[in-house]
Design an enzyme around this catalytic site. Structure first.
Site: not given
Length: 386
Positions: A199, A197, A325, A71-72, A236, A177
């Site tokens: 995971h 994402s 955080c 996601g990042t 790849t 999320q």
């Protein structure tokens, strides 16, 4: 003691069917999907099948899915890729409760770009009026998350997206999320880009995707390399991870079709109501209605966040704190700061994020453990009676 895992917004366990789908690519089916020989073609088929599954989860076309490392990277590609491809517009709008993978890349764009960070209300929502007031002729894009990872608040991306599209402004949403927990259909949602994402929905770590609507805009490749992913993302492909991601998305579609969203919401509401009944002074954060179905953020009085988390962990309950955080800073998170949460009143903020495997019995046990932890702490700090 059987542990209870209530930290699914941080990560989810990899589903057994996902593991089974990945294992062959660590053994015999090891080809590079860019190779033209039989081994390469077999890998390419698996990547293409996974792309179809990911697209189906959100109502996209397979050709609109770009695989990333998570996601990042999807957020970085959407923001930096759009900004660097723009020749004229230099104004980008986001909001104060976004994930660091949105806020920090925008800081890197430098003085050539004007980044406007909109405030949120006490629930963590951005108003349409604030977006309307912020728009200028130079506005290139707006990026607003769908669901907040800390407090669960949903942004009204439908209304805001329609407003932006009428004015020709690009719209990106971080749906990391919400994907797999809420039905998403980009054929109707007015978004140009959407981040995912694996995971977060029972897939492996290290793989994600960016939905880029066909014909939406030019996108500068921020990962310089080969011509993979239609020249959008060099390198790849992570074939085992992508194969697992595809199966995870297929499983998520099955759960959603079977009423999984309602089940998560019912469990979340049960947890919320029983905490409110048994523990005085608790403050529920996040929007009361427009909320991720699995997420509950609570502020607890008379106890520190560390003390409560350690107590829960020792009793077999895994949750996350909402007051620091990801860097481990003792300072309040930027989300709670933006929402102006009074941490003197509720110094311990805990996020409970449920998953498909959680049960009503587990929820009830967590409330009993919470009550015990709070009672123990209150007795510990009470002055002796003389």
């Amino acid at each position: 003691m059987d542990r209870i895992y209530l930290d699914h917004n941080a990560t989810t366990p990899v589903h057994p069917r996902v593991i089974d789908a990945m294992l062959p690519f660590f053994r015999g089916t090891f080809g590079n999907p860019s190779s033209v020989h039989q081994e390469g073609r077999a890998a390419r088929v698996s990547v293409d099948e996974a792309r179809e599954h990911v697209a189906s989860l959100i109502g996209a076309e397979p050709g609109e899915i770009i695989f990333t490392s998570g996601g990042t990277e999807a957020n970085n590609l959407a923001l930096l890729g759009t900004a660097l491809a723009s020749k004229e517009r230099r104004h980008i709008i986001t909001c104060a409760v976004e994930h660091p993978s949105v806020l920090n890349p925008l800081k890197q764009l430098g003085p050539e770009f004007q980044i406007q960070i909109l405030p949120v209300d006490r629930w963590g929502q951005v108003s349409l009026d604030s977006v309307r007031d912020a728009l200028t002729e130079a506005t290139l894009m707006v990026s607003l998350q769908h669901g907040n990872s800390e407090v669960g608040t949903l942004q009204d991306i439908e209304t805001i997206g329609e407003f932006l599209h009428e004015r020709g402004v690009m719209f990106h949403t971080d749906a990391v999320q919400s994907a797999g927990k809420l039905p998403l259909d980009v054929s109707r949602l007015p978004v140009d880009m959407l981040s995912l994402s694996a995971h977060k929905l029972y897939g492996p770590k290290g793989v994600g995707a960016l939905f880029l609507r066909r014909g939406a805009n030019q996108l500068f490749s921020t990962m310089a390399g080969g011509n993979q992913e239609r020249k959008r993302r060099g390198g790849t492909e992570n074939v085992p991870g992508i194969a697992g991601f595809g199966v995870a998305c297929a499983l998520a579609r099955e759960r959603l079709a079977q009423g999984g969203t309602d089940r998560l919401r019912a469990l979340r509401n049960r947890l919320r109501d029983r905490i409110g009944e048994r523990i005085p002074g608790v403050v529920v954060l996040g929007h009361p209605e427009s909320l991720l179905p699995n997420t509950l953020s609570c502020g607890f009085p008379h106890i520190s966040g560390d003390a409560l988390l350690i107590g829960l962990d020792m009793e077999g309950v895994a949750v996350s704190a909402g007051t620091a955080c990801s860097s481990g800073s003792p300072l309040p998170s930027h989300v709670l700061t933006a929402m102006q949460v009074d941490l003197e009143q509720v110094p311990a903020v805990v996020r409970f994020s449920l998953g498909w495997e959680n049960t009503e019995e587990q929820v009830d046990r967590v409330v009993e453990i919470l009550e015990r932890c709070m009672r123990f702490r209150n007795e510990e700090v009470s002055p002796e009676v003389t």
